[in-house]
Design a protein around this motif. Structure first.
Motif, PDB file in Angstrom:
ATOM      1  N   THR A  26       0.281  -1.300   0.024  1.00 13.09           N
ATOM      2  CA  THR A  26       0.591  -0.039   0.120  1.00 13.09           C
ATOM      3  C   THR A  26       1.569   1.241   0.334  1.00 13.09           C
ATOM      4  O   THR A  26       2.030   1.100   0.046  1.00 13.09           O
ATOM      5  N   VAL A  27       0.065   2.288  -0.138  1.00 11.01           N
ATOM      6  CA  VAL A  27       0.596   3.974   0.329  1.00 11.01           C
ATOM      7  C   VAL A  27       0.549   4.788   1.408  1.00 11.01           C
ATOM      8  O   VAL A  27      -0.517   4.412   1.652  1.00 11.01           O
ATOM      9  N   ILE A 173       4.358   6.653  -7.333  1.00  9.65           N
ATOM     10  CA  ILE A 173       4.723   5.537  -6.561  1.00  9.65           C
ATOM     11  C   ILE A 173       3.046   5.186  -6.406  1.00  9.65           C
ATOM     12  O   ILE A 173       3.137   4.007  -6.070  1.00  9.65           O
ATOM     13  N   ASN A 174       1.889   4.734  -7.095  1.00  9.29           N
ATOM     14  CA  ASN A 174       0.982   4.817  -6.933  1.00  9.29           C
ATOM     15  C   ASN A 174       0.863   3.081  -7.848  1.00  9.29           C
ATOM     16  O   ASN A 174       0.887   2.016  -7.984  1.00  9.29           O
ATOM     17  N   ASP A 175       1.759   3.506  -9.284  1.00  8.04           N
ATOM     18  CA  ASP A 175       2.092   2.431 -10.170  1.00  8.04           C
ATOM     19  C   ASP A 175       2.920   1.099  -9.197  1.00  8.04           C
ATOM     20  O   ASP A 175       2.724  -0.303  -9.380  1.00  8.04           O
ATOM     21  N   LEU A 176       3.973   1.950  -8.627  1.00 10.74           N
ATOM     22  CA  LEU A 176       4.640   0.721  -7.380  1.00 10.74           C
ATOM     23  C   LEU A 176       3.671   0.435  -6.815  1.00 10.74           C
ATOM     24  O   LEU A 176       3.909  -1.340  -6.533  1.00 10.74           O
ATOM     25  N   ALA A 177       3.038   0.944  -6.319  1.00  9.56           N
ATOM     26  CA  ALA A 177       2.503   0.711  -5.190  1.00  9.56           C
ATOM     27  C   ALA A 177       1.313  -0.804  -5.918  1.00  9.56           C
ATOM     28  O   ALA A 177       1.001  -2.217  -4.714  1.00  9.56           O
ATOM     29  N   GLY A 180       2.790  -4.325  -6.455  1.00 12.15           N
ATOM     30  CA  GLY A 180       3.122  -4.592  -5.204  1.00 12.15           C
ATOM     31  C   GLY A 180       3.910  -4.160  -3.737  1.00 12.15           C
ATOM     32  O   GLY A 180       4.321  -4.805  -2.397  1.00 12.15           O
ATOM     33  N   LYS A 181       4.293  -2.866  -3.979  1.00 14.47           N
ATOM     34  CA  LYS A 181       5.642  -2.491  -3.760  1.00 14.47           C
ATOM     35  C   LYS A 181       5.001  -1.977  -2.524  1.00 14.47           C
ATOM     36  O   LYS A 181       4.077  -1.781  -2.373  1.00 14.47           O
ATOM     37  N   ASP A 197      -4.676  10.452  -4.826  1.00 13.64           N
ATOM     38  CA  ASP A 197      -5.226   9.408  -3.563  1.00 13.64           C
ATOM     39  C   ASP A 197      -5.969   8.156  -3.899  1.00 13.64           C
ATOM     40  O   ASP A 197      -6.882   8.264  -4.512  1.00 13.64           O
ATOM     41  N   VAL A 198      -5.940   7.023  -4.285  1.00 11.12           N
ATOM     42  CA  VAL A 198      -6.599   5.825  -4.572  1.00 11.12           C
ATOM     43  C   VAL A 198      -6.389   4.500  -2.829  1.00 11.12           C
ATOM     44  O   VAL A 198      -6.692   3.819  -3.827  1.00 11.12           O
TER      45      VAL A 198
END
Length: 205
Positions: A26-27, A173-177, A180-181, A197-198
């Motif tokens: 998650t972020v 940042i969203n794409d990385l989360a 699975g990061k 914010d997602v």
């Protein structure tokens, strides 16, 4: 990762106590005004700083620093930075070699790794001293990805960037989360967070 009663005491100033859960995949947004201690907490979460008291449980993260050009050796090419990070990780290198990249992982080839960080393959042979601020930030994200570490701690990654580059970093940042990061994003830019914010969780200092 979990932070419990983490305090960083500089004598004249003190950060904390900080309590925070950082759920995997998650972020987590670390928010607060300038001077609130976001950088100190990021450094503690990546092993560059030892808290005065409290506990950090779980594996420490890899840092995407606030001033990326200051963390990249200007005498090295982008490709050399990435390969040095892979070599340090493969040899069980020191935690201080685990700075800035981000993404899909240590197994990606260099062109795919750069693409994952929104960088062109041609940039591989450019010297780090030639990079713009936005490029340097994304090279640091690529370097974090090359480390193979699952938690990426981004300390004000959009600071000093124009709105276009800041938006690119935010969506990355969203794409990385989503891939699975686990992302920690320290920022005081609430408008940028609101635009991307997602389903973030928030920790306020």
């Amino acid at each position: 990762m979990r932070l419990t009663d983490v305090v960083i005491d500089y004598g004249s100033t003190r950060v904390g106590p900080v309590d925070a859960d950082v759920p995997a995949g998650t972020v987590t947004v670390l928010q607060g005004a300038s001077g609130s201690g976001k950088t100190s907490v990021c450094l503690a979460m990546t092993g560059f700083l030892t808290p005065s008291s409290g506990q950090i449980e779980g594996d420490l993260g890899v840092l995407v620093p606030q001033n990326p050009r200051e963390w990249l050796n200007p005498r090295l090419t982008v490709a050399e930075v990435i390969e040095h990070t892979r070599a340090a990780r493969g040899a069980g290198g020191a935690r201080r070699d685990r700075v800035a990249s981000g993404g899909a992982g240590n197994s990606l080839g260099l062109p795919a790794l750069l693409d994952r960080a929104l960088l062109s393959p041609e940039l591989a042979h450019h010297g780090c001293g030639e990079l713009s601020g936005g490029q340097a930030a994304r090279v640091c994200i690529a370097r974090a990805l090359a480390s193979g570490i699952d938690t990426i701690v981004c300390d004000e990654p959009t600071a000093a960037l124009d709105s276009s580059n800041a938006a690119r970093i935010a969506w990355l940042i969203n794409d990385l989360a989503e891939a699975g990061k686990t992302i920690v994003w320290a920022t005081h830019d609430r408008d940028l967070v609101a635009a991307t914010d997602v389903g973030y969780s928030f920790v306020t200092l």
